[in-house]
Design an enzyme around this catalytic site. Structure first.
Site, PDB file in Angstrom:
ATOM      1  N   LYS A  87     -24.110  -9.852 -27.975  1.00  0.00           N
ATOM      2  CA  LYS A  87     -24.383 -10.826 -26.912  1.00  0.00           C
ATOM      3  C   LYS A  87     -25.717 -11.482 -27.272  1.00  0.00           C
ATOM      4  O   LYS A  87     -26.767 -10.844 -27.204  1.00  0.00           O
ATOM      5  CB  LYS A  87     -24.466 -10.142 -25.543  1.00  0.00           C
ATOM      6  CG  LYS A  87     -24.872 -11.105 -24.434  1.00  0.00           C
ATOM      7  CD  LYS A  87     -25.105 -10.405 -23.106  1.00  0.00           C
ATOM      8  CE  LYS A  87     -25.807 -11.358 -22.153  1.00  0.00           C
ATOM      9  NZ  LYS A  87     -26.107 -10.731 -20.849  1.00  0.00           N
ATOM     10  N   GLY A 142     -30.167 -12.476 -12.736  1.00  0.00           N
ATOM     11  CA  GLY A 142     -30.702 -11.634 -11.669  1.00  0.00           C
ATOM     12  C   GLY A 142     -30.901 -12.317 -10.336  1.00  0.00           C
ATOM     13  O   GLY A 142     -31.409 -11.693  -9.399  1.00  0.00           O
ATOM     14  N   ALA A 147     -24.316 -14.015 -15.839  1.00  0.00           N
ATOM     15  CA  ALA A 147     -25.589 -14.178 -15.128  1.00  0.00           C
ATOM     16  C   ALA A 147     -25.479 -15.043 -13.884  1.00  0.00           C
ATOM     17  O   ALA A 147     -24.773 -16.051 -13.867  1.00  0.00           O
ATOM     18  CB  ALA A 147     -26.671 -14.764 -16.041  1.00  0.00           C
ATOM     19  N   GLY A 148     -26.173 -14.603 -12.862  1.00  0.00           N
ATOM     20  CA  GLY A 148     -26.290 -15.386 -11.637  1.00  0.00           C
ATOM     21  C   GLY A 148     -25.236 -15.112 -10.589  1.00  0.00           C
ATOM     22  O   GLY A 148     -25.306 -15.637  -9.482  1.00  0.00           O
ATOM     23  N   ASN A 181     -24.376  -7.501 -13.809  1.00  0.00           N
ATOM     24  CA  ASN A 181     -25.226  -6.321 -13.839  1.00  0.00           C
ATOM     25  C   ASN A 181     -25.915  -6.144 -12.487  1.00  0.00           C
ATOM     26  O   ASN A 181     -25.563  -5.295 -11.679  1.00  0.00           O
ATOM     27  CB  ASN A 181     -26.243  -6.403 -14.972  1.00  0.00           C
ATOM     28  CG  ASN A 181     -26.942  -5.077 -15.264  1.00  0.00           C
ATOM     29  OD1 ASN A 181     -27.325  -4.807 -16.369  1.00  0.00           O
ATOM     30  ND2 ASN A 181     -27.104  -4.207 -14.290  1.00  0.00           N
ATOM     31  N   THR A 182     -26.893  -7.019 -12.221  1.00  0.00           N
ATOM     32  CA  THR A 182     -27.723  -6.835 -11.038  1.00  0.00           C
ATOM     33  C   THR A 182     -26.908  -6.857  -9.745  1.00  0.00           C
ATOM     34  O   THR A 182     -27.232  -6.129  -8.796  1.00  0.00           O
ATOM     35  CB  THR A 182     -28.808  -7.931 -10.997  1.00  0.00           C
ATOM     36  OG1 THR A 182     -29.435  -7.991 -12.272  1.00  0.00           O
ATOM     37  CG2 THR A 182     -29.859  -7.638  -9.951  1.00  0.00           C
TER      38      THR A 182
END
Lengths: 65, 297
Positions: B100, B161, B188-189, B210-211
């Protein structure tokens, strides 16, 4: 001589190869190594000569996104 | 035939990719992986902290026991050169050509550096890597990355995040239209399962999180919610959503409605029945009546 290992100066005898240095440090596997900010493939540790002031970075798996 | 995600010739039966960072405990991470059932899990590499006794072995054992495809990242790299070196170390460490690719161009919003990305992608492809670049939705950037040999793209929904969800929906959907063949994974996001479901409904091939999971109040429950959302969005995409209409259309048949004459008082015009062009009598066939939508309101 002093070698910067993961940002910390460490004393080592001269002359020294990366392979010998790693025997002394015995980092737990798995790891990968950079010498003066260049990746050193595992099979070439014996050929990598270390001089005073050189930088060694040893990296391990960690969590990531 | 089973719906499969194919990335660089590897087939996956799920379309969620899960990050392994910011969980409260190893157990929580393990449980989140089980609940999310991800196709791939992302990992990274760092120097050992002098205060740490573990050196990542317990983490690595945990990830290996999860038996998922490993996707190392080049997180934190600020130049192409740095990213290429990090990728080389990751390949040896994790024994995979998958990477990645992250080249960060702005330390405030962690926006990808488009110039560094293309430079690094060109080099990594030459070195035999299978590159999954974390990029923006910019079409020209995406085209350059494909030209470099990237067979998967991972455009952001919003900065890493933030959990804001897709900030530029129009551009993301245009990207999907312009690049219909290449796997596109939103990375992301994403903050909510509804965000994940939404982008999957638009036809994106997967979602990397993830987050949104690890910082939820109940990460394992949220992991499961995301897995369901990604499946629902994918199913909806495959089912073919209806075309949005400008005017209301009754879903209950007009034919046979009692008190039909009352509609004139409400200003409602009866919908004229469909006239069959094949019918010699010009009337309405039973078949056409049966074909009227009859789903309940």
């Amino acid at each position: 001589m002093f070698v910067i290992v993961n940002g910390q100066p460490c004393p080592f005898p001269e002359p020294m190869t990366l392979a010998a240095l790693l025997v002394l440090l015995s980092p737990p596997a798995p790891f990968a190594v950079a010498h003066n900010e260049e990746f050193v493939p595992r099979g070439t540790y014996e050929m990598c000569c270390i001089s005073t002031g050189d930088r060694i970075d040893i990296v391990h798996p960690t969590a990531g996104g | 035939m089973e719906d499969q995600l194919v990335l660089y010739g590897r087939t996956f039966t799920t379309r969620l990719l899960l990050g392994t960072a910011r969980y409260e405990s190893p157990r929580q991470l393990t449980d989140a992986i089980s609940a999310a059932d991800p196709a791939l899990v992302t990992v990274s590499l760092r120097r050992q902290l002098s205060s740490s006794k573990d050196s990542g072995q317990s983490f690595w054992n945990l990830v290996r026991e999860a038996r998922r495809t490993i996707l190392p990242n080049t997180a934190g790299c600020l130049s192409a050169r740095e990213a290429v070196k990090t990728a080389c170390m990751a390949r040896e460490l994790f024994q995979t050509n998958l990477i990645k690719l992250e080249v960060i161009g702005d330390e405030v919003n962690l926006q990808p550096d488009p110039f560094g990305l293309v430079e690094a992608a060109n080099e990594l492809v030459k070195l035999g890597f299978q590159v999954l670049p974390y990029c923006t939705e910019d079409w020209v950037l995406c085209r350059r990355l494909m030209d470099a040999g990237c067979e998967v793209l991972m455009p952001w929904a919003a900065p890493i995040g933030t959990g804001q969800g897709p900030r530029n929906a129009r551009a993301l959907r245009e990207l999907r239209q312009r690049a219909p063949q290449i796997p596109l994974i939103i990375d992301a996001g994403i903050g909510l399962p509804s965000h994940a479901c939404q982008v999957m409904e638009w036809g994106f091939d997967g979602v990397l999180l993830n987050t949104a999971v690890s910082r939820a109040t109940h990460p394992v429950r949220m992991a499961r919610a995301f897995a369901n959302a990604v499946r629902a969005g994918r199913s909806a995409f495959l089912a073919g959503p209806m075309i949005v209409q400008q005017a209301a259309t009754p879903s209950t048949p007009e034919i046979g409605r009692p008190f039909a004459s009352d509609s004139s008082r409400l200003g409602i015009k009866s919908v004229p029945p469909t006239i069959s062009t094949s019918s010699t009598g010009g009337g309405i066939s039973n078949e056409e009546i049966r074909n009227e939508p009859t789903e309940p309101n």
